[in-house]
Enzyme design. Structure first.
Site, short mmCIF file in Angstrom:
data_model
loop_
_atom_site.label_atom_id
_atom_site.label_comp_id
_atom_site.label_asym_id
_atom_site.label_seq_id
_atom_site.Cartn_x
_atom_site.Cartn_y
_atom_site.Cartn_z
N ARG A 1 77.18 43.79 -26.14
CA ARG A 1 75.74 43.61 -25.90
C ARG A 1 75.08 44.95 -25.62
NH1 ARG A 1 71.21 40.32 -26.45
NH2 ARG A 1 69.93 40.35 -24.56
N GLU B 1 99.55 19.79 -4.61
CA GLU B 1 98.27 19.90 -5.31
C GLU B 1 97.53 21.17 -4.91
OE1 GLU B 1 95.74 16.38 -6.07
OE2 GLU B 1 94.23 17.44 -4.91
#
Length: 387
Positions: free
Chosen positions: A267, A241
């Site tokens: 932007r 994991e």
């Protein structure tokens, strides 16, 4: 290290990213019917059993390919919680059955868990036992025909919807490493009840809840790895994991970084794209640096796991720290580049919320540092006793 993935792995990752973008979008919240639908689609795509041997219904991939696949999944779907559930199912539940299961347990569970028919959950954490697993209070009392389990588990990923539970319990109080045993318990077993999904700050697409065990009877063939092997089963599951699950975060960071670069180019403020401002461009370069450094460490850990190297404690710990901290900071930076829009656009702020738990689960970052320190010979030494 060979930094190039095989052509087959590259193609598999590209296909998974395209599939995830098309079919695994979700809403970022847990809706049982939709979650199960997407789960079955992921099973047909092969991701749920990626590292499970082919004879048990999986794809038989190694850890390196698994990290790449999780990265592709995280890049493709904005629902990082769903990707987290997939990874927890595969690495914390299926891999213990692969490595410790009897032939009967493997044939019974692995094909259906790999196909998406079933969902698994690993129940170890308790309200009073998180990092200190040996403070666990859930017990399994031996009876002639099996065991009887009692206790409460907390923060169990997939618990509210799981069909199979991998449960850790104390079989020998005070027995330390050999005092825990792992059990496979099917949903619907009398005495096993799950609580509602937690309302979490992040990973909202992943259902997480409690598991209550009230005189749950488990036959002897429900023991995984043998009596007293619980800590070993847990350690092996965490090795997978900690290494492979965090590939999901690599993909999520890549997705948000790409959107941030695009945003900075479009932007405009003061008559120019904000990406031309050094304060913005340097911040984005720092984002790239953190991601690429974390990625190298995670793939290093995956290579070591694949080779069965001696660094199985150090490399996953370092990689887990690097990826989780990078994900949190990248989320903050992505919000900073966007300004006010960053707290409302559903991209940057979602990554930050999803990243916050990553510093805690799979062993907190502080515990990982302790593990590395011990490996370096820096563990706590008791003072010599005076004679």
């Amino acid at each position: 290290m060979d930094f190039d993935l095989s052509a087959d792995t590259e193609a598999m990752c590209a296909a998974l990213t395209a599939f995830a973008r098309r079919d695994l979008g979700g809403t970022g919240t847990f809706v049982p019917q939709d979650f199960r639908r997407r789960w079955q689609l992921a099973g047909r795509q092969g991701v749920l059993g990626a590292t499970v041997p082919e004879e048990h219904g999986g794809s038989g991939l190694d850890a390196v390919s698994a990290v790449a696949l999780m990265e592709a999944l995280g890049c493709g779907t904005a629902d990082t919680g769903f990707g987290f559930s997939v990874a927890a199912h595969l690495f914390a539940c299926l891999m213990p059955i692969v490595e410790f299961g009897t032939p009967e347990q493997q044939s019974r569970w692995l094909p259906r868990l790999s196909s998406g028919e079933l969902i698994a959950a690993h129940a170890i954490t308790e309200p009073e036992a998180g990092s200190d697993i040996f403070a666990m209070r859930a017990t399994a009392e031996r009876r002639d025909d099996g065991y009887v389990l009692n206790g409460v588990k907390a923060f169990v990923t997939n618990a509210p919807i799981a069909d199979l539970f991998v449960v850790q319990a104390v079989t020998s109080p005070g027995g330390g490493f050999f005092g825990l045993t792992t059990f496979l318990i099917e949903a619907g077993t009398p005495g096993l009840h799950t609580g509602p999904p937690y309302d979490k700050v992040g990973l909202r697409g992943s259902p997480t809840g409690e598991v209550h065990l009230d005189d749950v009877r488990v036959p002897l063939d429900g023991v995984l790895g043998g009596p007293g092997a619980g800590a070993a089963v847990f350690a092996e599951s965490m090795k997978w994991e900690r290494t492979c699950l965090f590939g999901v975060y690599l993909g999520a960071m890549r997705r948000v970084l790409d959107s941030t670069i695009e945003f900075a180019g479009e932007r405009e403020q003061f008559g120019a794209p904000i990406g031309e401002f050094q304060a913005v461009s340097h911040r984005i370069v720092d984002m790239v640096l953190r991601l690429e450094c974390a990625r190298l460490l995670l793939f290093k850990a995956a290579v070591d796991l694949t080779r069965g190297g001696a660094g199985e404690l150090v490399w996953p710990a370092l990689a887990k720290i690097a990826v989780s901290e990078a994900a949190v900071q990248l989320g903050l930076d992505a919000i900073g580049v966007r300004g006010g829009l960053g707290v409302a656009d559903g991209v940057a702020e979602t990554l930050l919320r999803d990243a916050l738990p990553s510093r805690i689960f799979s062993g907190t970052n502080e515990i990982q540092k302790n593990n590395v320190a011990r490996a370096l010979g820096l563990g706590r030494r008791r003072p010599a006793r005076r004679r």
